[in-house]
Design an enzyme around this catalytic site. Structure first.
Site: not given
Length: 478
Positions: A178, A251, A285, A381
């Site tokens: 997806k 991840e 990331c 983040e």
């Protein structure tokens, strides 16, 4: 005059299909802010169909030889090269990335990664057969896990799709993938390319939103769920998968420390760090987002970094002078802007800190100094073109600051002192440590983090092994 929107479709069991109930999502080009396509908003019936197709295809694909799977992956790599312009166009429309950088920085690694996993398919190794009990011989079989439910992110839709399906297919698994609801176009094109090469049902694409992803992860068919995404999404996947003890590959986010010691070549470090922090609008990331600088060079470094930010350009995809394009969506622009709006009084915006233009979701290259370890922008983040700078006094404090976040994906150390670099690389609690560089990746080396950055590895032989299971077979010699 109304421009007709492109209609993207799911790819299930070797054919393109609309969502079973006809629902769709509008897809926006982030460089313009305009809707250019519709994508299926897939529900349970679509997920059921894709899982059924993948399960039916699994036995035959599992039983292909490694050499056969290698040939298939090599054909896919060749096809990606041959249709590179189409893939680039789809990805640019997905993301607004610069055309030239997408061509140079994404297509070659994707093709290389496919070819790496094609080779890895023939290199699975285990313990040799042996007699560990008298009269008995033991062997270890390494087998594919089965159907893999995979959810890819919006920051690198094409490349992250490759990181997911390539090791899974190489190991003999079948896939239901997806893409993000904001970036489905290149994944649908990938399905068209792969569909001409693999047997039907081996590779399936289901488009949709968060609920679609949840339905995939909670489905009883997949033996493994793999996601690249936010920490929150990873936690939800792990919780859902736990209900029937699925294997999970996560991840997740990052908050990479970049530790710059006083003996560093400042000009060279600033040049490399600014690119590693601003590339892809900081939507990476592993981006060099959190710089820690020795107090003796702090002011000089900040001034140089602010100038580098001021000299960095963002803009439309066809502008060859830009380093990065827009943030991916309106919500992401709001999130990045919010971090700047909520800065504490002791913080100083050295460069940027604002939206660029009123068309699309562009944000200026930003540098913020004067920050403290417990500030929101240090701990969380941002996922935007924002580099923070903190000052440290000695190695111990640098290490405490670096490790003092919940993320643990990537980091870097900048020094000419080899012993110091080795001490730091040992003590930094991150899945990757670069020394005097930041962000290069190679197919042969693992990518993955610790703590809230997730678990499991992408790329490398370690990533390949994640898509296999171990079986012990013992036979009597009598």
């Amino acid at each position: 005059m109304t421009t007709e929107l492109r209609r993207l479709r799911n790819y299930i069991n070797g054919e393109f299909r609309d969502a079973a109930d006809g629902r769709t999502i509008e897809v926006t080009n982030p460089a313009t802010g305009e809707v250019y396509a519709t994508s299926p908003l897939s529900g349970q019936a679509d997920v059921d169909a894709a899982m059924e197709a993948a399960a039916a295809a699994f036995p035959a694909w599992r039983d292909t030889t490694p050499a056969e799977r290698q040939r298939v992956l090599l054909k896919i790599a060749d096809a990606f090269e041959e249709r590179a312009e189409e893939l680039i166009a789809a990805e640019v429309e997905n993301t607004g990335k610069p055309v030239a950088l997408t061509a140079s920085e994404e297509i070659p690694p994707m093709v290389d990664q496919l070819r790496f996993f094609a080779g890895a398919a023939r290199m699975l190794e285990g313990r040799s057969a042996g007699e560990y009990m008298e009269g008995m011989t033991s062997i270890v079989r390494r087998e594919p896990v089965g159907v893999c439910a995979q959810v890819a992110p919006w920051n690198y839709p094409m490349m992250m799709a490759v990181w997911k399906f390539a090791p899974a297919l190489a190991a003999g698994n079948t896939v239901v993938l997806k893409p993000s609801d904001t970036t489905p176009a290149s994944t649908v094109l990938i399905a068209e390319i792969i569909g001409q090469i693999v047997p039907k049902g081996v590779f399936n694409v289901v488009c949709g939103d968060r609920e679609t992803g949840r339905a995939m992860v909670e489905h009883r068919t997949p033996a493994m769920a793999s996601i690249t995404g936010s920490v929150r999404a990873g936690m939800q996947v792990a919780e859902s998968a736990a209900k029937d003890v699925k294997r999970v590959h996560l991840e997740l986010g990052g908050k990479a420390p970049v530790v710059v010691f006083e003996d560093t070549d400042i000009a060279k470090a600033v040049e490399d760090i600014s690119v590693a922090g601003f590339f892809n609008a900081g939507q990476d990331c592993t981006a060099a987002t959190r710089v820690l600088v020795h107090e003796s060079i702090h002011d000089e470094f900040v001034a140089a970094l602010a100038k580098a930010a001021a000299d960095t350009k963002t803009g439309q995809p066809d502008d060859e002078d830009v380093l990065y394009g827009p943030l991916n969506n309106a919500n992401q622009l709001k999130q990045v802007s919010g971090f700047i709006e909520r800065l504490p009084a002791h913080a100083k915006v050295e460069a940027g800190g604002h939206r660029v233009g009123d068309k699309g979701y562009f944000f200026a290259p930003t540098v913020v100094s004067g920050l403290q370890q417990d500030d929101e922008i240090i701990q969380n983040e941002v996922f935007g073109p924002v580099i923070t700078v903190q000052s440290f006094t000695d190695e111990a404090q640098a290490l405490a600051y670096a490790n003092g976040v919940e993320y643990a994906l990537a980091s870097s150390v900048w020094t000419k002192d080899h012993a110091r670099a080795m001490r730091m690389s040992k003590a930094l609690d991150f899945g990757c440590v670069w020394i005097n560089t930041h962000i290069p990746l190679v197919a042969e080396m693992p990518h993955g983090g610790f703590k809230k950055s997730g678990y499991g590895k992408d790329l490398s032989g370690y990533g390949f092994e994640d898509y296999t299971r171990i079986k012990h077979v013992m036979t009597s010699l009598g």
